[in-house]
Design a protein around this motif. Sequence first.
Motif, PDB file in Angstrom:
ATOM      1  N   SER A  98       0.834  -1.206   0.000  1.00 35.09           N
ATOM      2  CA  SER A  98       0.000   0.000   0.000  1.00 35.09           C
ATOM      3  C   SER A  98       0.868   1.256   0.000  1.00 35.09           C
ATOM      4  O   SER A  98       0.537   2.260  -0.640  1.00 35.09           O
ATOM      5  CB  SER A  98      -0.969   0.002   1.178  1.00 35.09           C
ATOM      6  OG  SER A  98      -0.277  -0.022   2.398  1.00 35.09           O
ATOM      7  N   THR A  99       2.014   1.190   0.685  1.00 39.14           N
ATOM      8  CA  THR A  99       2.950   2.321   0.690  1.00 39.14           C
ATOM      9  C   THR A  99       3.561   2.513  -0.699  1.00 39.14           C
ATOM     10  O   THR A  99       3.721   3.640  -1.172  1.00 39.14           O
ATOM     11  CB  THR A  99       4.057   2.089   1.740  1.00 39.14           C
ATOM     12  OG1 THR A  99       3.459   1.868   3.016  1.00 39.14           O
ATOM     13  CG2 THR A  99       5.001   3.277   1.811  1.00 39.14           C
ATOM     14  N   ASP A 142       2.182   1.671  -3.545  1.00 43.40           N
ATOM     15  CA  ASP A 142       1.137   2.230  -4.410  1.00 43.40           C
ATOM     16  C   ASP A 142       1.148   3.749  -4.357  1.00 43.40           C
ATOM     17  O   ASP A 142       0.953   4.429  -5.364  1.00 43.40           O
ATOM     18  CB  ASP A 142      -0.252   1.728  -3.984  1.00 43.40           C
ATOM     19  CG  ASP A 142      -0.530   0.309  -4.465  1.00 43.40           C
ATOM     20  OD1 ASP A 142       0.004  -0.080  -5.519  1.00 43.40           O
ATOM     21  OD2 ASP A 142      -1.273  -0.407  -3.770  1.00 43.40           O
ATOM     22  N   TYR A 143       1.383   4.266  -3.151  1.00 49.39           N
ATOM     23  CA  TYR A 143       1.359   5.715  -2.945  1.00 49.39           C
ATOM     24  C   TYR A 143       2.665   6.387  -3.366  1.00 49.39           C
ATOM     25  O   TYR A 143       2.670   7.386  -4.079  1.00 49.39           O
ATOM     26  CB  TYR A 143       1.063   6.004  -1.473  1.00 49.39           C
ATOM     27  CG  TYR A 143       1.071   7.466  -1.127  1.00 49.39           C
ATOM     28  CD1 TYR A 143       0.037   8.305  -1.537  1.00 49.39           C
ATOM     29  CD2 TYR A 143       2.115   8.008  -0.390  1.00 49.39           C
ATOM     30  CE1 TYR A 143       0.053   9.652  -1.218  1.00 49.39           C
ATOM     31  CE2 TYR A 143       2.139   9.351  -0.070  1.00 49.39           C
ATOM     32  CZ  TYR A 143       1.103  10.170  -0.491  1.00 49.39           C
ATOM     33  OH  TYR A 143       1.126  11.510  -0.183  1.00 49.39           O
TER      34      TYR A 143
END
Length: 200
Positions: free
Chosen positions: A52-53, A55-56
Amino acid sequence: LKVLYVDTECGENVLIQRYKALQKQFEWSGNDRISFLTRDGSSENIYDTIESTMDYLKPDIVFIDCLYNTTNDADISKNHHISPILNRITEIKRKYKVTMFLVHHMNKGGHELGLQIDRISGGSSLQNWSEHIIALTRTNESSIRLMKIGKSRHIDYPECYYELEWDSEREWLANLGVSNQPKELLITNHKKVGWRNVLR
């Protein structure tokens, strides 16, 4: 290049202290190319958080320090325990097209055998999966570390040991070149004291 550094050991407070020390020592104010991530709890699936990190942030390079702490205490000496973790890392590498560096540890004991990759903690799957392995160790000289390239799939590499000098005040390693005495540096201080007593 954008870098994501994942620390699974020290926690947020220690990481902030280290970051501030770097800023003070090297007059570095940081920049948006380097991002840090810490693990919040032992039950957390760190790879979900990493994804998720990513992705950002969309990093190019990811450092994971250390691999063992991402396994949720699985017995990674068994191939069937380490393989799913390595498969997940491989999926992340392919999905995000990133280069990943993993910090890992040797098994306890056998220090005098040197930096043999067979001493790496984990099943043979880990060695076979790794594309490049660089091993580091302390020595019986407090300021000297030894480094050796243990494996590479892409380059021809030397079999020698390199001596690195550790400056604890600056937290800095300097390459002193090829070691002429790696075996002597790997003898434990306990054994050296024993030999000294026998010779006396």
